[in-house]
Write a protein that holds these residues in place. Sequence first.
Motif, PDB file in Angstrom:
ATOM      1  N   TYR A  69      29.032  13.351  26.143  1.00 47.93           N
ATOM      2  CA  TYR A  69      29.151  12.043  25.488  1.00 47.93           C
ATOM      3  C   TYR A  69      28.269  10.997  26.146  1.00 47.93           C
ATOM      4  O   TYR A  69      27.881  11.102  27.301  1.00 47.93           O
ATOM      5  CB  TYR A  69      30.614  11.565  25.499  1.00 47.93           C
ATOM      6  N   PHE A  70      27.973   9.972  25.353  1.00 45.18           N
ATOM      7  CA  PHE A  70      27.305   8.759  25.822  1.00 45.18           C
ATOM      8  C   PHE A  70      28.234   7.616  25.457  1.00 45.18           C
ATOM      9  O   PHE A  70      28.543   7.410  24.283  1.00 45.18           O
ATOM     10  CB  PHE A  70      25.938   8.582  25.157  1.00 45.18           C
ATOM     11  N   GLU A  71      28.694   6.871  26.446  1.00 42.68           N
ATOM     12  CA  GLU A  71      29.721   5.858  26.229  1.00 42.68           C
ATOM     13  C   GLU A  71      29.154   4.476  26.539  1.00 42.68           C
ATOM     14  O   GLU A  71      28.478   4.298  27.541  1.00 42.68           O
ATOM     15  CB  GLU A  71      30.877   6.184  27.178  1.00 42.68           C
ATOM     16  N   ILE A  72      29.424   3.517  25.672  1.00 41.19           N
ATOM     17  CA  ILE A  72      29.076   2.123  25.927  1.00 41.19           C
ATOM     18  C   ILE A  72      30.327   1.292  25.730  1.00 41.19           C
ATOM     19  O   ILE A  72      31.205   1.645  24.942  1.00 41.19           O
ATOM     20  CB  ILE A  72      27.936   1.614  25.030  1.00 41.19           C
ATOM     21  N   GLY A  73      30.428   0.188  26.476  1.00 42.84           N
ATOM     22  CA  GLY A  73      31.611  -0.639  26.319  1.00 42.84           C
ATOM     23  C   GLY A  73      31.555  -1.885  27.169  1.00 42.84           C
ATOM     24  O   GLY A  73      30.506  -2.277  27.678  1.00 42.84           O
ATOM     25  N   ASP A  74      32.713  -2.499  27.320  1.00 42.48           N
ATOM     26  CA  ASP A  74      32.850  -3.747  28.052  1.00 42.48           C
ATOM     27  C   ASP A  74      34.017  -3.604  29.020  1.00 42.48           C
ATOM     28  O   ASP A  74      35.053  -3.048  28.682  1.00 42.48           O
ATOM     29  CB  ASP A  74      33.118  -4.886  27.063  1.00 42.48           C
ATOM     30  N   GLY A  85      28.486  11.607  30.226  1.00 41.03           N
ATOM     31  CA  GLY A  85      29.418  12.521  30.855  1.00 41.03           C
ATOM     32  C   GLY A  85      29.644  13.813  30.108  1.00 41.03           C
ATOM     33  O   GLY A  85      29.201  14.003  28.978  1.00 41.03           O
ATOM     34  N   TYR A  86      30.368  14.683  30.780  1.00 41.60           N
ATOM     35  CA  TYR A  86      30.761  15.993  30.260  1.00 41.60           C
ATOM     36  C   TYR A  86      32.256  16.154  30.484  1.00 41.60           C
ATOM     37  O   TYR A  86      32.759  15.874  31.576  1.00 41.60           O
ATOM     38  CB  TYR A  86      29.988  17.091  30.987  1.00 41.60           C
ATOM     39  N   ASN A  87      32.972  16.576  29.442  1.00 40.60           N
ATOM     40  CA  ASN A  87      34.421  16.727  29.528  1.00 40.60           C
ATOM     41  C   ASN A  87      34.844  18.030  28.858  1.00 40.60           C
ATOM     42  O   ASN A  87      34.828  18.124  27.641  1.00 40.60           O
ATOM     43  CB  ASN A  87      35.094  15.530  28.863  1.00 40.60           C
ATOM     44  N   PRO A  88      35.225  19.054  29.640  1.00 38.63           N
ATOM     45  CA  PRO A  88      35.736  20.287  29.039  1.00 38.63           C
ATOM     46  C   PRO A  88      37.235  20.164  28.743  1.00 38.63           C
ATOM     47  O   PRO A  88      37.977  19.545  29.499  1.00 38.63           O
ATOM     48  CB  PRO A  88      35.476  21.333  30.124  1.00 38.63           C
ATOM     49  N   ASN A 108      30.740  12.553  35.324  1.00 35.85           N
ATOM     50  CA  ASN A 108      30.017  11.481  34.645  1.00 35.85           C
ATOM     51  C   ASN A 108      29.266  10.554  35.589  1.00 35.85           C
ATOM     52  O   ASN A 108      29.509  10.524  36.784  1.00 35.85           O
ATOM     53  CB  ASN A 108      30.959  10.673  33.740  1.00 35.85           C
ATOM     54  N   TYR A 109      28.352   9.818  34.986  1.00 35.42           N
ATOM     55  CA  TYR A 109      27.580   8.776  35.652  1.00 35.42           C
ATOM     56  C   TYR A 109      27.849   7.490  34.887  1.00 35.42           C
ATOM     57  O   TYR A 109      27.693   7.451  33.665  1.00 35.42           O
ATOM     58  CB  TYR A 109      26.090   9.110  35.622  1.00 35.42           C
ATOM     59  N   ILE A 123      32.702  13.280  40.015  1.00 43.21           N
ATOM     60  CA  ILE A 123      33.376  14.438  39.456  1.00 43.21           C
ATOM     61  C   ILE A 123      34.839  14.182  39.775  1.00 43.21           C
ATOM     62  O   ILE A 123      35.204  14.022  40.931  1.00 43.21           O
ATOM     63  CB  ILE A 123      32.917  15.743  40.131  1.00 43.21           C
ATOM     64  N   ASN A 124      35.663  14.072  38.753  1.00 45.44           N
ATOM     65  CA  ASN A 124      37.061  13.786  39.052  1.00 45.44           C
ATOM     66  C   ASN A 124      37.978  14.806  38.402  1.00 45.44           C
ATOM     67  O   ASN A 124      37.568  15.592  37.563  1.00 45.44           O
ATOM     68  CB  ASN A 124      37.431  12.351  38.656  1.00 45.44           C
ATOM     69  N   SER A 125      39.197  14.750  38.799  1.00 49.23           N
ATOM     70  CA  SER A 125      40.190  15.684  38.288  1.00 49.23           C
ATOM     71  C   SER A 125      41.174  14.982  37.364  1.00 49.23           C
ATOM     72  O   SER A 125      42.336  15.367  37.289  1.00 49.23           O
ATOM     73  CB  SER A 125      40.933  16.342  39.450  1.00 49.23           C
TER      74      SER A 125
END
Length: 135
Positions: A69-74, A85-88, A108-109, A123-125
């Motif tokens: 994904y590519f995420e944008i926000g506030d 990021g990558y989310n399995p 993610n970055y 990298i989180n859990s």
Amino acid sequence: QAQFQKDNNAYNLGLWGDYMITDQWALGLGVGIGKDYFPPLTGTSWMVAPNASYFWKINDKFFVQNRLYFEIGDMAKDYSFYAIGYNPTINYKVTDNMFIGFSFGTFNYTKVKDIDGMFNFDINSAAGLSVSYKF
């Protein structure tokens, strides 16, 4: 798909929609709201996330959704951000149209705009739970 993720003092509630372009590939869009803990910024955030997913079938009841994904926000009122990021997610087929998923982390970055040096590579859990309905 409705998804809830919790990590440390942060949470995110998102709605995701995917359109299957082949039996294994989907394009989608997610929207969400959450509370971020990204020192020194904390507060309510919102996001929009276009994404692509690859589905890997394990057997008739289980499959893995690999979402990029590519995420944008506030975040925290006046600070915009973006994330890649990558989310399995492991999904269990309850019925032909309903699935329950468990995500077991993200990679993610994240970069916060207008703050020099404010970025996060992690990298989180963070555990996530999702309920999906296929139309």
